[in-house]
Structures are given as structure tokens and as C-alpha cells.
Design a protein around this motif. Structure first.
Motif, PDB file in Angstrom:
ATOM      1  N   VAL A  20     -38.434  -7.693 -34.515  1.00 44.05           N
ATOM      2  CA  VAL A  20     -39.407  -8.792 -34.562  1.00 44.05           C
ATOM      3  C   VAL A  20     -39.235  -9.639 -35.826  1.00 44.05           C
ATOM      4  N   SER A  21     -39.159 -10.943 -35.626  1.00 40.88           N
ATOM      5  CA  SER A  21     -39.197 -11.916 -36.712  1.00 40.88           C
ATOM      6  C   SER A  21     -40.389 -12.832 -36.474  1.00 40.88           C
ATOM      7  N   ALA A  22     -41.110 -13.166 -37.550  1.00 39.34           N
ATOM      8  CA  ALA A  22     -42.294 -14.020 -37.415  1.00 39.34           C
ATOM      9  C   ALA A  22     -42.618 -14.661 -38.753  1.00 39.34           C
ATOM     10  N   LYS A  23     -43.374 -15.781 -38.703  1.00 36.05           N
ATOM     11  CA  LYS A  23     -43.811 -16.483 -39.898  1.00 36.05           C
ATOM     12  C   LYS A  23     -45.301 -16.752 -39.808  1.00 36.05           C
ATOM     13  N   ASP A  24     -45.956 -16.829 -40.998  1.00 35.63           N
ATOM     14  CA  ASP A  24     -47.370 -17.187 -40.967  1.00 35.63           C
ATOM     15  C   ASP A  24     -47.502 -18.613 -40.475  1.00 35.63           C
ATOM     16  N   GLN A  25     -48.586 -18.866 -39.772  1.00 35.24           N
ATOM     17  CA  GLN A  25     -48.736 -20.152 -39.108  1.00 35.24           C
ATOM     18  C   GLN A  25     -50.210 -20.460 -38.875  1.00 35.24           C
ATOM     19  N   GLY A  26     -50.529 -21.731 -38.782  1.00 31.55           N
ATOM     20  CA  GLY A  26     -51.893 -22.137 -38.439  1.00 31.55           C
ATOM     21  C   GLY A  26     -52.939 -21.519 -39.328  1.00 31.55           C
ATOM     22  N   LYS A  27     -53.941 -20.897 -38.709  1.00 32.12           N
ATOM     23  CA  LYS A  27     -55.068 -20.342 -39.435  1.00 32.12           C
ATOM     24  C   LYS A  27     -54.692 -19.123 -40.260  1.00 32.12           C
ATOM     25  N   THR A  28     -53.558 -18.488 -39.959  1.00 40.77           N
ATOM     26  CA  THR A  28     -53.162 -17.297 -40.709  1.00 40.77           C
ATOM     27  C   THR A  28     -52.471 -17.656 -42.013  1.00 40.77           C
ATOM     28  N   ARG A  29     -52.159 -18.923 -42.217  1.00 35.51           N
ATOM     29  CA  ARG A  29     -51.411 -19.328 -43.396  1.00 35.51           C
ATOM     30  C   ARG A  29     -52.324 -19.927 -44.460  1.00 35.51           C
ATOM     31  N   ALA A  30     -52.064 -19.553 -45.712  1.00 35.17           N
ATOM     32  CA  ALA A  30     -52.811 -20.137 -46.820  1.00 35.17           C
ATOM     33  C   ALA A  30     -52.495 -21.628 -46.911  1.00 35.17           C
ATOM     34  N   LYS A  31     -53.473 -22.415 -47.409  1.00 32.62           N
ATOM     35  CA  LYS A  31     -53.276 -23.857 -47.490  1.00 32.62           C
ATOM     36  C   LYS A  31     -52.181 -24.214 -48.486  1.00 32.62           C
ATOM     37  N   ARG A  32     -52.038 -23.383 -49.510  1.00 29.45           N
ATOM     38  CA  ARG A  32     -51.018 -23.643 -50.512  1.00 29.45           C
ATOM     39  C   ARG A  32     -50.152 -22.404 -50.674  1.00 29.45           C
ATOM     40  N   GLY A  33     -48.969 -22.617 -51.268  1.00 28.07           N
ATOM     41  CA  GLY A  33     -48.092 -21.494 -51.530  1.00 28.07           C
ATOM     42  C   GLY A  33     -46.974 -21.405 -50.515  1.00 28.07           C
ATOM     43  N   PRO A  34     -46.006 -20.514 -50.772  1.00 30.15           N
ATOM     44  CA  PRO A  34     -44.834 -20.396 -49.902  1.00 30.15           C
ATOM     45  C   PRO A  34     -45.176 -19.775 -48.558  1.00 30.15           C
ATOM     46  N   ARG A  35     -44.345 -20.063 -47.577  1.00 32.15           N
ATOM     47  CA  ARG A  35     -44.509 -19.451 -46.256  1.00 32.15           C
ATOM     48  C   ARG A  35     -44.036 -18.003 -46.316  1.00 32.15           C
ATOM     49  N   HIS A  36     -44.806 -17.110 -45.730  1.00 36.18           N
ATOM     50  CA  HIS A  36     -44.437 -15.702 -45.686  1.00 36.18           C
ATOM     51  C   HIS A  36     -43.876 -15.371 -44.304  1.00 36.18           C
ATOM     52  N   GLU A  37     -42.950 -14.416 -44.252  1.00 39.21           N
ATOM     53  CA  GLU A  37     -42.327 -14.093 -42.976  1.00 39.21           C
ATOM     54  C   GLU A  37     -41.804 -12.667 -42.958  1.00 39.21           C
ATOM     55  N   ILE A  38     -41.470 -12.201 -41.757  1.00 34.18           N
ATOM     56  CA  ILE A  38     -40.791 -10.920 -41.572  1.00 34.18           C
ATOM     57  C   ILE A  38     -39.523 -11.191 -40.772  1.00 34.18           C
ATOM     58  N   ALA A  39     -38.502 -10.364 -41.005  1.00 29.38           N
ATOM     59  CA  ALA A  39     -37.186 -10.653 -40.431  1.00 29.38           C
ATOM     60  C   ALA A  39     -36.614  -9.439 -39.715  1.00 29.38           C
ATOM     61  N   GLY A  40     -36.583  -9.489 -38.391  1.00 27.68           N
ATOM     62  CA  GLY A  40     -35.908  -8.471 -37.587  1.00 27.68           C
ATOM     63  C   GLY A  40     -36.413  -7.063 -37.807  1.00 27.68           C
ATOM     64  N   LEU A  41     -37.736  -6.859 -37.816  1.00 28.20           N
ATOM     65  CA  LEU A  41     -38.294  -5.534 -38.096  1.00 28.20           C
ATOM     66  C   LEU A  41     -38.377  -4.679 -36.834  1.00 28.20           C
ATOM     67  N   SER A  42     -38.021  -3.408 -36.969  1.00 28.22           N
ATOM     68  CA  SER A  42     -38.133  -2.441 -35.879  1.00 28.22           C
ATOM     69  C   SER A  42     -38.742  -1.151 -36.431  1.00 28.22           C
ATOM     70  N   PHE A  43     -39.828  -0.700 -35.826  1.00 28.45           N
ATOM     71  CA  PHE A  43     -40.445   0.570 -36.219  1.00 28.45           C
ATOM     72  C   PHE A  43     -41.460   0.981 -35.161  1.00 28.45           C
ATOM     73  N   TYR A  44     -41.902   2.235 -35.237  1.00 28.30           N
ATOM     74  CA  TYR A  44     -42.911   2.776 -34.330  1.00 28.30           C
ATOM     75  C   TYR A  44     -44.082   3.318 -35.136  1.00 28.30           C
ATOM     76  N   VAL A  45     -45.273   3.236 -34.565  1.00 25.01           N
ATOM     77  CA  VAL A  45     -46.432   3.974 -35.054  1.00 25.01           C
ATOM     78  C   VAL A  45     -46.932   4.785 -33.868  1.00 25.01           C
ATOM     79  N   ASN A  46     -46.941   6.096 -34.003  1.00 27.45           N
ATOM     80  CA  ASN A  46     -47.280   6.960 -32.883  1.00 27.45           C
ATOM     81  C   ASN A  46     -48.772   7.257 -32.793  1.00 27.45           C
ATOM     82  N   GLU A  47     -49.196   7.711 -31.632  1.00 24.31           N
ATOM     83  CA  GLU A  47     -50.571   8.170 -31.457  1.00 24.31           C
ATOM     84  C   GLU A  47     -50.861   9.280 -32.463  1.00 24.31           C
TER      85      GLU A  47
END
Length: 266
Positions: A20-47
């Protein structure tokens, strides 16, 4: 060195990130400052598992949680998540000007309680936390620790499949309070899962079996909590020495095949 994510792949997962790759956008993004993102992440969280997410917003922790919660649409990859997710972050904090009861009602309603069930849920949550006498007081007049204890109890009351906790709550004393810890452990015993994000691993070591360490949108390490906390401590000791930081990251790359080396250099 094998990853706990790979070892537990066969178990039932509550949350899966698949490249998964994604960037902060719209309401999730601060009005000022750099864009934050994740790049090609793969992981599991189990029950039944609590996983720490070590890092700050600039490392992509908030973007990851917003993506898991469905607030951000991935640019690439897929997210698989069980229904009934609860989020504890700044956006879901109690309104300090409202009464404690009103805030608990709001959380209970978000968990789909209504009518007589809503009234019963609020009464039980206040009783469980021994806060009935403070129910009609504005939260601003109540000890912040007590407010967070009630908020945690309200969030876990309906038994969500997954709880996503963004900082600074993950560092809060409410999770290490005896009653709070018992609630989290019960949630996990019943098959619930939790992801706690924060900048330091103290709370994570107490509650989480694994810690995923992130740096500038990439996973640095995904391993048992004590191992990650120990290695994180080494980085913190030499944080101002960029050459030593890069040397340690390169050492990690030999143990974790495919690791993208990310240094603190600008």
C-alpha cells in the motif's frame, strides 16, 4: 531473519496492508507543512494482537491509520480490514466543554447504540469507570487521566474488531493504568485487535507483542517489541550523528531483506 508478519500469515488477520502507498489528502492533511505519505507497505495485524506503530506523522503513522480507517484511499495496493473498527485520535477526542455523559453518549452512538441500549451502555460505562458522580460535569473540570480512562472504556465497550489509536493517546497513562490495561487485555482475549501509534515505545512494550518501526514512509523493522525497542534506543543515542545513524540502518538492511535504507540526512 524472518518477519513476524510472514510467520503469522496463516492466522486470521484483522488488518492487512498489501503493498500500500498513500498520501495525506483533504481533511486528513494539515493546512501547512510537508505532505506525509507511506510507500509500498505490507504487514498483517492478527486477531487478538496488539501492534505498536513507532514513529510520528512525518514517518507516515497518521497516514497509515487514516488509510486503515478508510479516510484515505490508497494510491496503490490493497487494504483488507474486518468490520467494526474504532478510532481513537485527535479527531475523535472528547469535547472538553461538554459533560462527561454527553461525550460517552456520542461515542456509544458512533458504535451504533440507540434508544434504551444507548442509555444502558452509558450507565454501565460510567459505572465501570466509577465516574457516575462526575457524569454531569464538563470534561474540562475533570482530571484528564480520568477522561481518557472513560474514553478508552467507551471505545472498547461494544467490542470492536480493531481499535486504531493515534498519538499522543498511545503514550497516555490511561493504557498503563491497571483498569485500562485489564480492558485492553480482555479486548485481545476476546479476539479484538489494536494498533497503537506513538513516538516512543514505552507503552508499546507493555501492551504489544510486535512493533512496526517506521521512518519517512517506510517500515524499518517489524519484530517483537523488545527487539524493536532495543534497536530504536541505539538510534536515539546517536540521533545527531548522521553517519552512525546510516550505519545502523545499513546493518538493519542485512537482517531485513528488501529494506529501503532511509537516513536522517536531508
Amino acid at each position: 531473519m524472518s518477519s513476524p508478519t510472514a510467520e503469522n500469515e496463516a492466522r486470521t488477520a484483522a488488518l492487512v496492508f498489501d503493498d500500500v502507498s498513500a498520501k495525506d489528502q483533504g481533511k486528513t492533511r494539515a493546512k501547512r507543512g510537508p505532505r506525509h505519505e507511506i510507500a509500498g507497505l505490507s504487514f498483517y495485524v492478527n486477531e487478538g494482537q496488539a501492534v505498536g506503530l513507532l514513529g510520528g506523522p512525518a514517518d507516515g503513522t497518521s497516514v497509515l491509520l487514516h488509510t486503515a480507517a478508510g479516510r484515505i484511499t490508497p494510491e496503490t495496493g490493497n487494504v483488507y480490514i474486518r468490520p467494526r473498527v474504532a478510532v481513537m485520535d485527535a479527531g475523535t477526542s472528547f469535547d472538553l466543554d461538554e459533560t462527561l455523559r454527553a461525550n460517552v453518549e456520542r461515542v456509544a452512538m458512533s458504535l451504533e447504540f440507540n434508544g434504551s441500549k444507548l442509555k444502558a451502555a452509558v450507565t454501565r460505562i460510567l459505572a465501570q469507570t466509577a465516574m457516575e458522580d462526575e457524569a454531569e460535569s464538563p470534561c474540562v473540570e475533570i482530571d484528564p487521566l480520568d477522561v481518557e480512562k472513560v474514553r478508552l472504556a467507551a471505545t472498547l465497550y461494544a467490542g470492536p474488531s480493531l481499535v486504531l489509536v493515534d498519538e499522543p493517546l498511545a503514550r497516555g497513562r490511561a493504557f498503563l493504568d491497571e483498569a485500562g490495561r485489564e480492558r485492553v487485555e480482555r479486548h485481545l482475549r476476546l479476539g479484538g485487535s489494536m494498533v497503537l501509534a506513538g513516538r516512543e515505545p514505552r507503552v508499546m512494550r507493555r501492551l504489544c507483542s510486535r512493533i512496526i518501526w517506521m521512518n519517512k514512509g517506510n517500515i524499518i523493522m517489524d519484530a517483537p517489541s523488545d527487539e524493536v525497542a532495543r534497536n530504536f534506543g541505539r538510534i536515539e543515542k546517536v540521533r545527531d550523528d548522521k553517519a552512525k545513524v546510516e550505519q545502523i540502518y545499513r546493518r538493519y538492511a542485512r537482517h531485513y531483506p528488501g529494506l529501503k535504507i532511509v537516513t536522517q540526512s536531508p
